[in-house]
Design an enzyme around this catalytic site. Sequence first.
Site, PDB file in Angstrom:
ATOM      1  CB  SER A 493      -0.888  -0.039   1.251  1.00 31.53           C
ATOM      2  OG  SER A 493      -1.941   0.744   0.980  1.00 31.53           O
ATOM      3  CG  HIS A 606      -5.442  -2.724  -0.342  1.00 28.21           C
ATOM      4  ND1 HIS A 606      -4.675  -2.274  -1.142  1.00 28.21           N
ATOM      5  CD2 HIS A 606      -5.198  -2.093   0.757  1.00 28.21           C
ATOM      6  CE1 HIS A 606      -3.686  -1.388  -0.757  1.00 28.21           C
ATOM      7  NE2 HIS A 606      -4.067  -1.213   0.544  1.00 28.21           N
TER       8      HIS A 606
END
Length: 632
Positions: A493, A606
């Site tokens: 991320s 994610h």
Amino acid sequence: MKKFSSETFLDLKFPGDPQIDPLGKRIVFTISKANEKQDGYDKSIYMYDGRIFQFTTGKDSSPRWSPDGSEIAFVRSNDSGSDLMIINSRGGEAKKILHIDDQITDLGWLSENEFVLSVAVKEKKESKSNKKVKDDVHEIEKIPFWANGEGFIYNVKKQLFLVKKNGTKKQLTDEKGEIFNFAISPNGKYIAFVEATDIEHHPLVSDLFILEINGKLKKLTGSNLSIGNIAWNPDSSKLAAMISDLAHGSFTNERLFTIDLKGKMKKVCDIDLPKGNSINSDSRGSSPNRIFWTQKGIFFMMTEGPLSKIYMAREDGKVEEVISGQRSVSGFSVSDGGITFLAMDFTSPDELYIYKDGKEKKLSHFNDLKNFKVSTPEYFAVKASDGKKVDAWIMKPVDYEKGRKYPAILEIHGGPRTAYGNAFFLEFQILASNGFAVIFSNPRGSDGYGEEFSYIYGNYGKRDYQDIIEVVDEAIKKYDFIDEKRLGVTGGSYGGFMTNWIVTQTNRFKAAVSQRSISNWISFFGTTDIGYFFGPDQLGGDPWSNTKGYMEMSPLTHVKNVQTPILMIHSMEDYRCYMVEAFQFFTALRYFGKEAKLALFPSENHELSRSGKPYHRIKRLNLIVEWFKKYL
């Protein structure tokens, strides 16, 4: 003694969502565990009543005690939706109260015979042209249109429902915005809820509403704040709420307020630290971040540097630590009878605890790692070039021998407003088991050190990058076993963005693994669930008003500088950092003749490293180890 491997993950159990009964004697919680054969997870409810045992056997979550503790309501998930279930707290057969085609996201008891459910209601659509043909065209008229882990959400609204034990239900809200959480008053007369009324244009702003059970709705705030977790006081006359005035956008830490039914607010905790647990881990179950208000005070979690603790605030403004220690509290609940909580540290995943009458007791031993070679992180402080202190740690390889040199991996956390700290990381232990030293730190931008420390508005890749490089320099200076010619870097991320950024700025790292990354801030703005507000909030302006800034802060702009072999890991349903971020960077790298590899994980989002399918989580860990072994 065994070494950690990617398959160790299959043996771990992840407790979550601990709930203590009104008398403080019994606890229900969930246990998630990988099911290798089904490539999924088993999730059941467990109970502690002096001993720990499995209480249900379905795909169950959100256990909630009835007001008198005689029953437990919970959610059972299935292929066709979700069921509201109820079971006697002494055991027996669970009874289905209601099936809902949509997803029940939370529940609470209104009375002994009524429940309030939060349901993600999906708008039903029928084909108008040909009913024999499935109409699978998405007709979208607003943003955000999808959300990470949820898929398309343009046709989904969370609403509150009243459900009776006989299965009848009544919709209580018909809100056009997004309801985030709710709290039921102890007297059963009111439901408070938080709603972002204009998530398209003001996604950081939310309001607090009071809904009387008879249907009267009252708004208590003025659409200029961000409201977080809420809780009622015991006599149902006030609410506690975590509130941010957004003075520095999302960099602003919440403060704790009380609010009466007329909307009068009083600040009771003004500590400049994040409320909740910001500490990273890849080995944690799911626990909601809640606050509780009992006769003693208001209880909440707060992250202080590398630690997360439980605090209690009184209405007179006095705040005290209740649960502390060199660890990370992952979830908790409070009743008048006591506190239950989950906590982990560097060398142990979450276990269950109870705190009662001033004494703490460890209740579980789900993940006993005494037969493993565990590497314990060593703390070292780094004085940055501008005088600020940066917390950092190093882990030695498990078979460390004095006098030998070892390759070292720099790990960079996501966020950037999260933190590394006293929490278990399987990935780090696996790297240490494979002969690598591991370096990690909390550079500028990290959570837990106050707003000034986390405020890197418009400065991505600048002060944060300097801190990270200075941490590496200090580690090499301090620990002579690090081979500075064999350095690797990885992160996910924001950590993936920073990995991309680092390899465009320096050639000192000989291998890199970029995970769920950002390479181009302009494409990130328009393709992700948060890009349209996260970009302006973090970088300043939008791609049209700040084109130069978006370009300059994008690793893709500087891709020709890369000389480091890089592996890019990305999930194909990652709507937080969409896979185009990996596509662009990888394509550019190969176009310019750079050494690069792309690994795409289908049907993952994610959260691949934290909740992906077991096979994919193991494959990801193996890819990382193989890449670093190849080049270091």
